[in-house]
Write a protein that holds these residues in place. Structure first.
Motif, PDB file in Angstrom:
ATOM      1  N   PRO A  53     -12.211   9.197  -1.933  1.00 58.77           N
ATOM      2  CA  PRO A  53     -11.399   9.110  -3.152  1.00 58.77           C
ATOM      3  C   PRO A  53     -10.247   8.126  -3.003  1.00 58.77           C
ATOM      4  O   PRO A  53      -9.848   7.487  -3.960  1.00 58.77           O
ATOM      5  CB  PRO A  53     -10.880  10.533  -3.358  1.00 58.77           C
ATOM      6  CG  PRO A  53     -11.678  11.418  -2.477  1.00 58.77           C
ATOM      7  CD  PRO A  53     -12.264  10.555  -1.391  1.00 58.77           C
ATOM      8  N   TRP A  54      -9.715   8.011  -1.809  1.00 61.64           N
ATOM      9  CA  TRP A  54      -8.646   7.063  -1.503  1.00 61.64           C
ATOM     10  C   TRP A  54      -9.012   6.347  -0.210  1.00 61.64           C
ATOM     11  O   TRP A  54      -8.515   6.684   0.861  1.00 61.64           O
ATOM     12  CB  TRP A  54      -7.297   7.778  -1.361  1.00 61.64           C
ATOM     13  CG  TRP A  54      -6.892   8.465  -2.620  1.00 61.64           C
ATOM     14  CD1 TRP A  54      -6.902   9.808  -2.861  1.00 61.64           C
ATOM     15  CD2 TRP A  54      -6.454   7.853  -3.822  1.00 61.64           C
ATOM     16  NE1 TRP A  54      -6.489  10.058  -4.139  1.00 61.64           N
ATOM     17  CE2 TRP A  54      -6.205   8.877  -4.767  1.00 61.64           C
ATOM     18  CE3 TRP A  54      -6.247   6.524  -4.213  1.00 61.64           C
ATOM     19  CZ2 TRP A  54      -5.765   8.614  -6.049  1.00 61.64           C
ATOM     20  CZ3 TRP A  54      -5.811   6.281  -5.498  1.00 61.64           C
ATOM     21  CH2 TRP A  54      -5.574   7.310  -6.389  1.00 61.64           C
ATOM     22  N   ARG A  56      -9.282   4.011   3.003  1.00 59.18           N
ATOM     23  CA  ARG A  56      -8.204   3.469   3.828  1.00 59.18           C
ATOM     24  C   ARG A  56      -8.671   2.352   4.746  1.00 59.18           C
ATOM     25  O   ARG A  56      -7.932   1.915   5.627  1.00 59.18           O
ATOM     26  CB  ARG A  56      -7.546   4.582   4.623  1.00 59.18           C
ATOM     27  CG  ARG A  56      -6.848   5.588   3.704  1.00 59.18           C
ATOM     28  CD  ARG A  56      -6.270   6.750   4.467  1.00 59.18           C
ATOM     29  NE  ARG A  56      -5.391   6.331   5.548  1.00 59.18           N
ATOM     30  CZ  ARG A  56      -4.066   6.246   5.466  1.00 59.18           C
ATOM     31  NH1 ARG A  56      -3.470   6.553   4.346  1.00 59.18           N
ATOM     32  NH2 ARG A  56      -3.360   5.870   6.504  1.00 59.18           N
ATOM     33  N   ALA A  61     -13.511   0.986   1.184  1.00 65.21           N
ATOM     34  CA  ALA A  61     -12.981   0.525  -0.106  1.00 65.21           C
ATOM     35  C   ALA A  61     -14.047  -0.216  -0.913  1.00 65.21           C
ATOM     36  O   ALA A  61     -14.141  -0.052  -2.135  1.00 65.21           O
ATOM     37  CB  ALA A  61     -11.763  -0.367   0.114  1.00 65.21           C
ATOM     38  N   SER A  64     -16.717   2.515  -1.958  1.00 65.16           N
ATOM     39  CA  SER A  64     -16.133   3.415  -2.950  1.00 65.16           C
ATOM     40  C   SER A  64     -15.882   2.703  -4.271  1.00 65.16           C
ATOM     41  O   SER A  64     -16.106   3.273  -5.344  1.00 65.16           O
ATOM     42  CB  SER A  64     -14.824   4.015  -2.418  1.00 65.16           C
ATOM     43  OG  SER A  64     -15.057   4.748  -1.229  1.00 65.16           O
ATOM     44  N   GLU A  68     -17.463   3.809  -7.785  1.00 63.67           N
ATOM     45  CA  GLU A  68     -16.579   4.140  -8.900  1.00 63.67           C
ATOM     46  C   GLU A  68     -16.888   3.286 -10.133  1.00 63.67           C
ATOM     47  O   GLU A  68     -16.832   3.772 -11.260  1.00 63.67           O
ATOM     48  CB  GLU A  68     -15.112   3.987  -8.499  1.00 63.67           C
ATOM     49  CG  GLU A  68     -14.630   5.019  -7.501  1.00 63.67           C
ATOM     50  CD  GLU A  68     -14.429   6.411  -8.093  1.00 63.67           C
ATOM     51  OE1 GLU A  68     -14.568   6.604  -9.318  1.00 63.67           O
ATOM     52  OE2 GLU A  68     -14.126   7.320  -7.308  1.00 63.67           O
TER      53      GLU A  68
END
Length: 124
Positions: A53-54, A56, A61, A64, A68
């Motif tokens: 979700p976040w 790092r 990234a 994800s 998304e």
């Protein structure tokens, strides 16, 4: 309904309550998005990351972000329907990974094209 075919490319088709095609979208699939970043930019890798979700790190990234983008387009198509959509059918090689994070009701639909042909044959 919203019908998603998630493979090399992702198609997102919308149908009204009578089954009439309203329109849809075609996007690069998950791996194609990642490959585009790896080949079209200086220094970004062909990501082997995991969803977070976040995120790092760069690989997470990229992975994800691609997920998304795909899920967001599905959710926007679902929200845009005039009458509330009842379900989202998701099929294809990346169906489970895309569907798992959707914020709308969804159902895995293996062999969707063949099931559709079977229905047409039975009702014609």
């Amino acid at each position: 309904a919203v019908v998603v075919m998630a493979g090399t490319a992702v198609t997102i088709d919308t149908l009204d309550a009578e089954g009439n095609f309203l329109g849809g979208f075609i996007l690069p699939g998950l791996r194609l998005m990642q490959a585009a970043l790896a080949h079209g930019t200086a220094g970004l890798p062909l990501a082997a990351g995991h969803y977070a979700p976040w995120p790092r790190n760069t690989d997470d990234a990229i992975h994800s972000g691609a997920l998304e983008a795909l899920r967001g387009t599905v959710e926007r198509a679902f929200a845009r329907l005039q009458a509330p959509a009842k379900t989202c059918l998701v099929a294809g090689g990346d169906a489970e990974i895309i569907g798992a994070g959707l914020a709308v009701p969804w159902r895995l639909a293996h062999n969707l094209p063949l099931e559709g042909l079977k229905e047409i044959a039975l009702h014609s």
